[in-house]
Design a protein around this motif. Structure first.
Motif, mmCIF file in Angstrom:
data_model
loop_
_atom_site.group_PDB
_atom_site.id
_atom_site.type_symbol
_atom_site.label_atom_id
_atom_site.label_comp_id
_atom_site.label_asym_id
_atom_site.label_seq_id
_atom_site.Cartn_x
_atom_site.Cartn_y
_atom_site.Cartn_z
ATOM 1 N N ASN B 233 0.875 -1.169 0.000
ATOM 2 C CA ASN B 233 0.000 0.000 0.000
ATOM 3 C C ASN B 233 0.912 1.219 0.000
ATOM 4 O O ASN B 233 1.744 1.384 0.891
ATOM 5 N N VAL B 234 0.775 2.047 -1.032
ATOM 6 C CA VAL B 234 1.700 3.161 -1.228
ATOM 7 C C VAL B 234 0.933 4.475 -1.320
ATOM 8 O O VAL B 234 -0.001 4.592 -2.125
ATOM 9 N N GLY B 235 1.310 5.438 -0.506
ATOM 10 C CA GLY B 235 0.666 6.746 -0.570
ATOM 11 C C GLY B 235 1.567 7.819 0.005
ATOM 12 O O GLY B 235 2.550 7.521 0.677
ATOM 13 N N ASP B 236 1.200 9.069 -0.248
ATOM 14 C CA ASP B 236 2.004 10.188 0.260
ATOM 15 C C ASP B 236 1.463 10.725 1.583
ATOM 16 O O ASP B 236 2.062 11.614 2.173
ATOM 17 N N GLN B 237 0.314 10.183 2.031
ATOM 18 C CA GLN B 237 -0.289 10.609 3.295
ATOM 19 C C GLN B 237 -0.339 9.423 4.248
ATOM 20 O O GLN B 237 -0.645 8.306 3.820
ATOM 21 N N TRP B 238 -0.115 9.665 5.529
ATOM 22 C CA TRP B 238 -0.248 8.591 6.513
ATOM 23 C C TRP B 238 -1.677 8.062 6.550
ATOM 24 O O TRP B 238 -1.906 6.899 6.858
ATOM 25 N N SER B 239 -2.643 8.942 6.213
ATOM 26 C CA SER B 239 -4.040 8.491 6.215
ATOM 27 C C SER B 239 -4.343 7.536 5.059
ATOM 28 O O SER B 239 -5.383 6.885 5.042
ATOM 29 N N ASP B 240 -3.433 7.417 4.103
ATOM 30 C CA ASP B 240 -3.558 6.378 3.063
ATOM 31 C C ASP B 240 -3.198 5.008 3.640
ATOM 32 O O ASP B 240 -3.561 3.968 3.076
ATOM 33 N N LEU B 241 -2.414 5.024 4.716
ATOM 34 C CA LEU B 241 -1.727 3.804 5.156
ATOM 35 C C LEU B 241 -2.202 3.306 6.513
ATOM 36 O O LEU B 241 -1.818 2.220 6.942
ATOM 37 N N GLN B 242 -3.022 4.103 7.189
ATOM 38 C CA GLN B 242 -3.490 3.718 8.516
ATOM 39 C C GLN B 242 -4.873 3.091 8.426
ATOM 40 O O GLN B 242 -5.508 3.113 7.384
ATOM 41 N N GLY B 243 -5.310 2.539 9.543
ATOM 42 C CA GLY B 243 -6.646 1.951 9.606
ATOM 43 C C GLY B 243 -6.637 0.466 9.298
ATOM 44 O O GLY B 243 -5.589 -0.185 9.384
ATOM 45 N N GLU B 244 -7.791 -0.049 8.925
ATOM 46 C CA GLU B 244 -7.937 -1.488 8.714
ATOM 47 C C GLU B 244 -7.441 -1.926 7.331
ATOM 48 O O GLU B 244 -7.428 -1.137 6.395
ATOM 49 N N CYS B 245 -7.084 -3.209 7.268
ATOM 50 C CA CYS B 245 -6.681 -3.831 6.002
ATOM 51 C C CYS B 245 -5.663 -2.968 5.258
ATOM 52 O O CYS B 245 -5.763 -2.781 4.036
#
Lengths: 261, 261
Positions: B233-245
Motif C-alpha cells: 500500500n503506497v501513498g504520500d499521506q499517513w491516512s492512506d496507510l493507517q486503519g484497517e486492512c
C-alpha cells in the motif's frame, strides 16, 4: 614626471586595498561550513539525506548496517546539532498532543517510553562504529551498557518530567535483558534524572529471542489489562510502535544508525 | 626615473592580474548553490529539515499550512532534485520488497496505490501556494485538477509498470470525488502512462465527508472481502496507510506540503 609617479602610486595603493578586501572575502568564505564539496561528496550527502528520511518513514527494508556512503552525512547529522533539533521538534509536538488530553482522576492514564536512544543515548557507542556503518558488536555494546554511563537525551528527559508532572503513569519498556542489565539500567536512568516512573520493564526470560514487536505488544497488552489507558508511545524504532495496544498515538524519534525488527 | 616607472607599471600589472583572478574566484563561489547564508536563513533551513523529517515520520500534530519559515527549504527540496531522489529511494525499496513476494496463480495478489502526489503530481498547484505555506484553495485546486494535466511521478510510474508486469492487480484508490472527477482522473492517468490497472476507485456519495482513514479502510476491506491479498500500500499521506486492512507492508512517499487526516 613626478605627478605621473604619484598617479601610479595612487593606483597601486588602490589596487592593494581592493586586493586585501577581496582576499578577506575569499578567506571568510573558505572558513564557512559550506566549503566547496567534490561531486562525489555532494552525491553522498544527498543520498544520506534520502536514506535518513526513508528510514524515519519506515520505508527501508530491514537493514543491518548503514550504507557506508552515508557516513559523513550521519556524522554531521548526529554531531553537529541537527539530531538534537529533530528530537526537540518531535518532543514539542508530543507535548502539544499531551496538553490536549483530559486526564481522569483514577490514575490510570499511561505513557510508554522506550529506553535506548529514547530516554538515554548510545551515540557514543555508535560513534565508534561509524554511526552504524560498521556492524553491531554485542560484546562491545554490552561493555558500554555495563558502564551505566549512557547520557540522557535532554529533550526526552524534559518530556518525561512534563508527562510525570501532568499525572501520566510512565512505563519504561526496553528490550534489554532483565537478568543481566536490570541493576545497571535502573542506576543509569536514575543518575540521568529519570526518577518517579511507574515501572521499568526489561526483557524477562519468557520473552528471550522474541522480536521486539511481539515482546513489546505482549507487555503493553498486559499494561492495558491492568486497566491503564496508553495515551502515547515513544520510541526510536518502528518496532517500539507497531503491533498490538500500540497506544492512541505513537511518536517515532529519529535514529538513522540502526534497525531493530 | 624611467626604470622606477617601469617597476611601478609592472606592480600595477601584477596586482591587476591578481585582482582579476580573485574576482573570478569570488564570482564563481557566488554562483554556487552554497552561497553565504544569513544566520536566520541557516536557522530556517535547519528548521525546515526538522519539520520535513517530523512530517514524514508522522510526528507532527494535524496541520493546515506549512510554517512560513520552511518556504525556502521546501522550494529547494521540491524543485532542486532532492524530492525526486527521495521518491526514487523509496521506490527502490518497494521494488526490493515486491521482488521477494511469491505470487500465487489465482490472480488475487493485489497492491494499492494512491493517486494525488503518488501516481501523479500536484506540485505545480502547490508551487503557486508557496509549497503549502499558503492555505489550500479548493476552487483553484479543482480548476487545476480539471485541466487533467497532472504529470506522472516517473518513479511511481516505473513502480506501477513493474508491479503490473510481475502480475500484481493494481488498485488506484483516491479521495477525489467520483461524480465530478472520475472522467478527468481516468484521462489524466491514461495520458501519463497509468494503463492496465485493475480498478480506479474514487469517493462515491456514500463516503462523502468521511475522513480518509475511514473511507480508504472501508474500500480496502471490500477488496479483501473479494478475496484479494493486499501485499503493499503506497501513498504520500499517513491516512492512506493507517486503519484497517492497510496491507502487509505500507510505504510512505514524501510530501511535506500538505496533510490529509
Amino acid at each position: 614626471m613626478m605627478s605621473k609617479i604619484r598617479i601610479l602610486q595612487a593606483i597601486v595603493a588602490g589596487l592593494t586595498y581592493l586586493l586585501a578586501l577581496l582576499t578577506k572575502v575569499v578567506v571568510s568564505q573558505k572558513g564557512r561550513p559550506h566549503q566547496q564539496k567534490s561531486a562525489e561528496e555532494e552525491e553522498n550527502e544527498r543520498f544520506g539525506l534520502s536514506w535518513r528520511v526513508a528510514v524515519e518513514a519506515n520505508n527501508v527494508c530491514p537493514w543491518r548496517t548503514v550504507p557506508p556512503r552515508c557516513y559523513h552525512h550521519l556524522q554531521n547529522y548526529m554531531c553537529a546539532g541537527q539530531y538534537e533539533r529533530d528530537l526537540n521538534l518531535v518532543v514539542e509536538h508530543i507535548l502539544i498532543y499531551a496538553s490536549q488530553i483530559q486526564l481522569s482522576s483514577d490514575g490510570m492514564d499511561a505513557w510508554i517510553l522506550d529506553v535506548d536512544d529514547t530516554c538515554i543515548s548510545n551515540v557514543s557507542y555508535y560513534k565508534a562504529k561509524r554511526f552504524g556503518c560498521e556492524p553491531f558488536d554485542s560484546t562491545i555494546f554490552k561493555a558500554w551498557i555495563m558502564k551505566g554511563m549512557c547520557p540522557a537525551n535532554p529533550a526526552v528527559r524534559l518530556l518525561f518530567n512534563t508527562l510525570k508532572e501532568r499525572g501520566f503513569k510512565l512505563f519504561l519498556l526496553t528490550g534489554r535483558d532483565q537478568a543481566t542489565l536490570s541493576a545497571i539500567t535502573t542506576h543509569n536512568l536514575h543518575t540521568q534524572g529519570f526518577v518517579g516512573y511507574q515501572r521499568l520493564i526489561l526483557r524477562s526470560p519468557e520473552y528471550k529471542g522474541q522480536g521486539a514487536v511481539k515482546y513489546k505488544s505482549a507487555i503493553r497488552k498486559e499494561i492495558e489489562r491492568e486497566g491503564y489507558r496508553i495515551w502515547g508511545n515513544v520510541g526510536d524504532q518502528w518496532s517500539d510502535l507497531q503491533g498490538e495496544c500500540s497506544g492512541k498515538r505513537t511518536f517515532k524519534l529519529p535514529n538513522p544508525m540502526y534497525f531493530i525488527s
